[in-house]
Design a protein around this motif. Structure first.
Motif, PDB file in Angstrom:
ATOM      1  N   PRO A  14       0.801  -1.226   0.000  1.00  0.00           N
ATOM      2  CA  PRO A  14       0.000   0.000   0.000  1.00  0.00           C
ATOM      3  C   PRO A  14       0.832   1.272   0.000  1.00  0.00           C
ATOM      4  N   GLN A  15       2.065   1.198   0.488  1.00  0.00           N
ATOM      5  CA  GLN A  15       2.895   2.395   0.554  1.00  0.00           C
ATOM      6  C   GLN A  15       3.497   2.742  -0.800  1.00  0.00           C
ATOM      7  N   ALA A  16       3.625   1.758  -1.663  1.00  0.00           N
ATOM      8  CA  ALA A  16       4.368   1.965  -2.911  1.00  0.00           C
ATOM      9  C   ALA A  16       3.509   2.562  -4.011  1.00  0.00           C
ATOM     10  N   ILE A  17       2.198   2.464  -3.913  1.00  0.00           N
ATOM     11  CA  ILE A  17       1.335   2.893  -4.996  1.00  0.00           C
ATOM     12  C   ILE A  17       1.233   4.416  -5.017  1.00  0.00           C
ATOM     13  N   ALA A  18       1.135   4.965  -6.226  1.00  0.00           N
ATOM     14  CA  ALA A  18       0.993   6.411  -6.382  1.00  0.00           C
ATOM     15  C   ALA A  18       0.084   6.683  -7.572  1.00  0.00           C
ATOM     16  N   ALA A  19      -0.778   7.690  -7.437  1.00  0.00           N
ATOM     17  CA  ALA A  19      -1.698   8.036  -8.506  1.00  0.00           C
ATOM     18  C   ALA A  19      -1.005   8.928  -9.522  1.00  0.00           C
ATOM     19  N   ASP A  20      -1.561   8.947 -10.727  1.00  0.00           N
ATOM     20  CA  ASP A  20      -1.073   9.838 -11.787  1.00  0.00           C
ATOM     21  C   ASP A  20      -2.056  10.997 -11.905  1.00  0.00           C
ATOM     22  N   GLY A  30      -0.198  14.778   3.522  1.00  0.00           N
ATOM     23  CA  GLY A  30      -0.464  14.202   2.215  1.00  0.00           C
ATOM     24  C   GLY A  30       0.111  12.821   2.005  1.00  0.00           C
ATOM     25  N   SER A  31       0.815  12.276   2.983  1.00  0.00           N
ATOM     26  CA  SER A  31       1.383  10.934   2.841  1.00  0.00           C
ATOM     27  C   SER A  31       0.297   9.878   3.055  1.00  0.00           C
ATOM     28  N   GLY A  62     -11.113  13.021   2.221  1.00  0.00           N
ATOM     29  CA  GLY A  62     -10.136  12.542   1.247  1.00  0.00           C
ATOM     30  C   GLY A  62     -10.486  11.150   0.758  1.00  0.00           C
ATOM     31  N   VAL A  63      -9.514  10.493   0.168  1.00  0.00           N
ATOM     32  CA  VAL A  63      -9.710   9.163  -0.406  1.00  0.00           C
ATOM     33  C   VAL A  63      -9.095   8.117   0.517  1.00  0.00           C
ATOM     34  N   TYR A  64      -9.898   7.124   0.868  1.00  0.00           N
ATOM     35  CA  TYR A  64      -9.467   6.015   1.714  1.00  0.00           C
ATOM     36  C   TYR A  64      -9.401   4.746   0.861  1.00  0.00           C
TER      37      TYR A  64
END
Length: 815
Positions: free
Chosen positions: A341-347, A677-678, A717-719
């Motif tokens: 879960p920590q590695a994912i990032a949105a574009d 924001g993390s 925010g987004v969960y």
């Protein structure tokens, strides 16, 4: 001991020496004169000397005390010593209730929010109490600690909903016993400061304790925290109680706060003093994004989708040139395969800014923005405004599930499946474009039709049908009883059902088994098929539509689509049939002779729409014109929207999950937004409600075992919920939590009207700046009236003593 004006107190102490100096000066002015009659006076003087000296000494002391009291009176002496114990009681408990709803984030422009002022007011209350003798205790309790925010989210989250926008009372908290003692114990666990003894070190103590306190993003009223304190006061015994409400006192919370008024009245009757401290001087303009949602259209990867955004002006003045920014966040499914879960990032991608020229006071404006996501997944759309008086409601989030395609079931009763051919050519143009090898060059509607015969429904189960967003019955003669039962249950659970007529339909069966005198899913009884005779003398279109999403393209000034459409035959209901005004059945379109053409029925959570003519061009020309594609796409979007689900989760509501134990492990990782924001990962475990249950429950937010709110979903925010499959990649579910925008209405209650409304509690109300700067309130309980009374009594006694100590000849005596 404390004084409002310490310099005057020092002057009063010096003034006390005045009578003594005057006495000594007068002693120096005496002259000794000897004469014969003095011997007789000396004998009398020696006889009464001690008595005379005593009176003179008392007179001197009385005059000195009078001067001292006069100085203390002018200096404004605060309660001290044993007098204060008598006036204030042995134990005084100060209950400070702080409003931490997000309207307290109101920034006055000086960089100080209303909540900052509230924390400063607590400090001053403690400093004030520290100047008083006797035992003083303080309890500080924030609104959010006693009750949660409003929620109307799906998935069973209604258990934590407060529909009156007031915080849930402590008596309703899970795990709370009915006894007051248990309630008091729980109340003190909620408190930020619980029964702390106030001394000269309180300021340092409070600065340390209040570190990190900020307004929440909840919408919380005062009722819950007041009910908690009322219960505590009921168990407080003979101690004196002072209740402070430190808030912004918005109209939305106080104009109709009948329950809060009743609780405050009960506190007053029990002997408690109520003080209101307002942390806001004036109402400030505020804009808020009140809605961000997709239009009722097909949602699929590779298909553009329009979003609807509402912005409301809560201020009293016209807002001009409002800049609205929309950002899309694309999540690549390949990034989720590793299960970190920590590695994912949105574009992210910021769309062009939408400029709103003006928004009138108290009104909303709506804007449409088109978004596009090339691949399937649960993607995010975010809208935000420039920061204003209350920045919390300037941002809103929406999570949309974009599948590879929307599965649709076509059941065609025609042996040649001509109806399905036309539906397939509209929904899936690619099957007509097989010569195009480039997939991107093919037209894409987002709908993935599956064509079957009526026999498919004979053995269908509810689970097999629920994977289809919409089911179409195209000239189907009849269905088995089991198929009708499953199909109606599918609609009740939110599925969409579209029916197109044709010559193969058994009208008697539909009326008896599918309509069932209005109890079935089909919206109307059927009598016969009839022809619509042409009438060249009347220039009226064959179709007369109502205002409905399916026919939105028909409602134009020229009504061109209706004029190019012609109907030759249709199915006619009995002449006596009419749709009632209060019925769930509605006629959407009629023919020029008045008979219905399209009829809708709401059945459970789903919708059924019946067209009483064919999809193929057998009875009409709609398939050969532009009409049918427009109607069918609008119909698909309308029926599909009932199955899409409306996620409108509010900050503070829990995320409750049910996962299949046969597919997933018991480990669930929730990802919550943080201040910086993390991505903040919260590890949870799935728990079976029963020993042999095939499901496991896991939740984020809600209440802990001791009844306290966890606060895990208190930020907008987004969960994310990461479910780890026993075999295969993890499944990631995303949810958007948004603030309750009603809290953004910053209108302030009129102080005079509020005090009249709360008259039963006899409260006092003061503005924050007056409370901080007023030296009398800082010094504590002033005893000016008591000092004045003692001074008057002392002066009267001094006059009587002076008269007694002086010589007064008898009237009429010999000179």
């Amino acid at each position: 001991m404390s004084f409002i004006f310490p310099a005057i107190a020092i002057s009063g102490a010096l003034m006390m020496l005045g009578p003594l100096l005057i006495h000594l000066i007068n002693m120096m002015r005496h002259r000794r004169v000897k004469w014969a009659a003095m011997d007789f006076l000396l004998q009398s003087y020696k006889k009464h000397r001690n008595y005379v000296w005593l009176k003179q000494l008392l007179l001197l002391l009385a005059r000195m005390a009078a001067m001292l009291l006069l100085g203390l009176l002018l200096a404004g002496m605060g309660c001290h010593s044993q007098i204060s114990r008598w006036l204030e009681g042995n134990v005084t408990h100060h209950y400070v209730l702080i409003d931490d709803s997000y309207s307290m984030n109101d920034n006055s422009g000086s960089g100080q929010t209303a909540f900052d002022r509230a924390l400063r007011a607590v400090e001053q209350i403690g400093n004030r109490a520290a100047t008083l003798e006797g035992r003083h205790e303080i309890t500080v309790l924030r609104y959010s600690r006693a009750g949660g925010g409003k929620s109307n989210s799906p998935d069973g989250d209604e258990e934590d909903v407060d529909k009156d926008k007031k915080a849930a009372p402590a008596e309703a908290l899970p795990g709370t016993a009915d006894t007051n003692k248990n309630l008091v114990a729980q109340a003190f666990r909620m408190a930020d400061v619980a029964g702390e003894i106030v001394d000269e070190e309180f300021q340092v103590f409070w600065e340390d304790r209040s570190q990190g306190m900020t307004p929440t993003e909840l919408s919380v009223g005062p009722l819950g925290v007041l009910q908690v304190v009322r219960a505590v006061i009921g168990e407080s015994g003979d101690q004196q109680n002072v209740v402070y409400l430190v808030s912004d006192f918005r109209r939305q919370d106080w104009d109709n706060a009948s329950e809060a008024r009743s609780v405050l009245g009960e506190m007053h009757e029990s002997g408690a003093q109520v003080e209101l401290i307002s942390c806001v001087e004036a109402e400030r303009p505020n804009l808020a994004i009140t809605a961000l949602k997709p239009e009722e259209r097909t949602q699929a990867a590779g298909v553009p989708l329009f979003m609807t955004i509402e912005v409301k002006n809560y201020g009293k003045e016209l807002a001009r040139n409002v800049q609205l920014t929309v950002r899309t966040s694309f999540y690549n499914r390949s990034d989720e395969v590793d299960g970190d879960p920590q590695a994912i990032a949105a574009d992210p991608d910021d769309l062009p800014v939408v400029l709103i020229p003006e928004i009138k006071a108290g009104e909303k404006v709506t804007r449409r923005v088109q978004v596009y996501f090339p691949a399937a997944g649960r993607h995010v759309v975010e809208a935000f405004l420039p920061p204003d008086a209350c920045p919390t409601d300037d941002r809103r989030f929406c999570v949309i599930d974009f599948p590879d395609g929307v599965p649709v079931l076509l059941i065609d009763g025609d042996v040649n499946q001509e109806n399905a051919y036309f539906a397939n050519s509209i929904f899936n143009p690619s099957f007509l474009q097989d010569d195009l090898k480039d997939q991107d060059a093919r037209a894409r509607s987002g709908v993935k039709p599956q064509v079957e015969t009526a026999a498919f429904l004979r053995d269908a189960t509810l689970e097999s049908l629920e994977r289809f967003r919409v089911i179409y019955l195209l000239d189907v003669p009849r269905l088995d009883a089991s198929a009708v039962t499953v199909l109606e249950e599918y609609v009740k659970r939110g599925g969409g059902l579209g029916v197109f007529a044709g010559p193969n339909m058994n009208l008697s069966w539909y009326t008896t088994n599918f309509y069932r005198d209005g109890e079935g899913a089909f919206p109307l009884p059927l009598s016969r098929d009839a022809g619509l005779l042409a009438d060249p003398t009347v220039d009226v279109p064959d179709i007369d539509v109502t205002s409905h999403p399916i026919f939105e393209s028909f409602n134009t000034e020229r009504n061109a689509l209706a004029r190019i459409s012609s109907i030759e035959r249709y199915l006619q209901p009995p002449a006596e049939w009419v749709s009632g005004e209060d019925s769930s059945v509605r006629v959407l379109a009629s023919l020029r002779n008045g008979d219905p053409l399209a009829v809708e029925r709401r059945f459970g959570d789903g919708r059924v729409t019946a067209f009483l003519t064919t999809m193929s061009p057998l009875w009409n020309n709609m398939a050969r014109r532009y009409t049918l594609p427009i109607i069918l796409f609008n119909m698909q979007s309308y029926l599909e929207s009932s199955a899409q689900g409306k996620e409108d989760r509010v900050v503070g509501s829990p995320l409750n999950l049910q996962v299949e134990s046969a597919r997933f492990t018991k480990d669930v990782d929730f990802v919550a937004p943080s201040v910086d924001g993390s991505r903040m990962v919260i590890e949870k475990m799935g728990i079976r409600p029963e020993e042999n249950s095939p499901l496991m429950n896991s939740s984020l937010g809600g209440r802990e075992n001791d009844g306290q709110r966890s606060g895990e979903t208190d930020r907008s925010g987004v969960y994310e919920a990461w479910l780890f499959a026993l075999d295969g990649p993890p499944e990631v579910r995303r949810y958007a939590l948004n603030v309750d925008t009603d809290e953004g209405d910053l209108a302030i209650s009129d102080s005079k009207q509020l005090l009249e409304y709360l008259d039963a509690a006899k409260p006092s109300m003061v503005q924050w700046d007056e409370f901080i700067e007023d030296p009398e309130k800082q010094a504590g309980a002033n005893v000016s009236l008591a000092v004045l009374g003692i001074l008057i009594a002392l002066l009267l006694g001094e006059q009587a003593l002076a008269y007694s100590a002086s010589y007064h000849p008898t009237r009429g005596g010999v000179r």
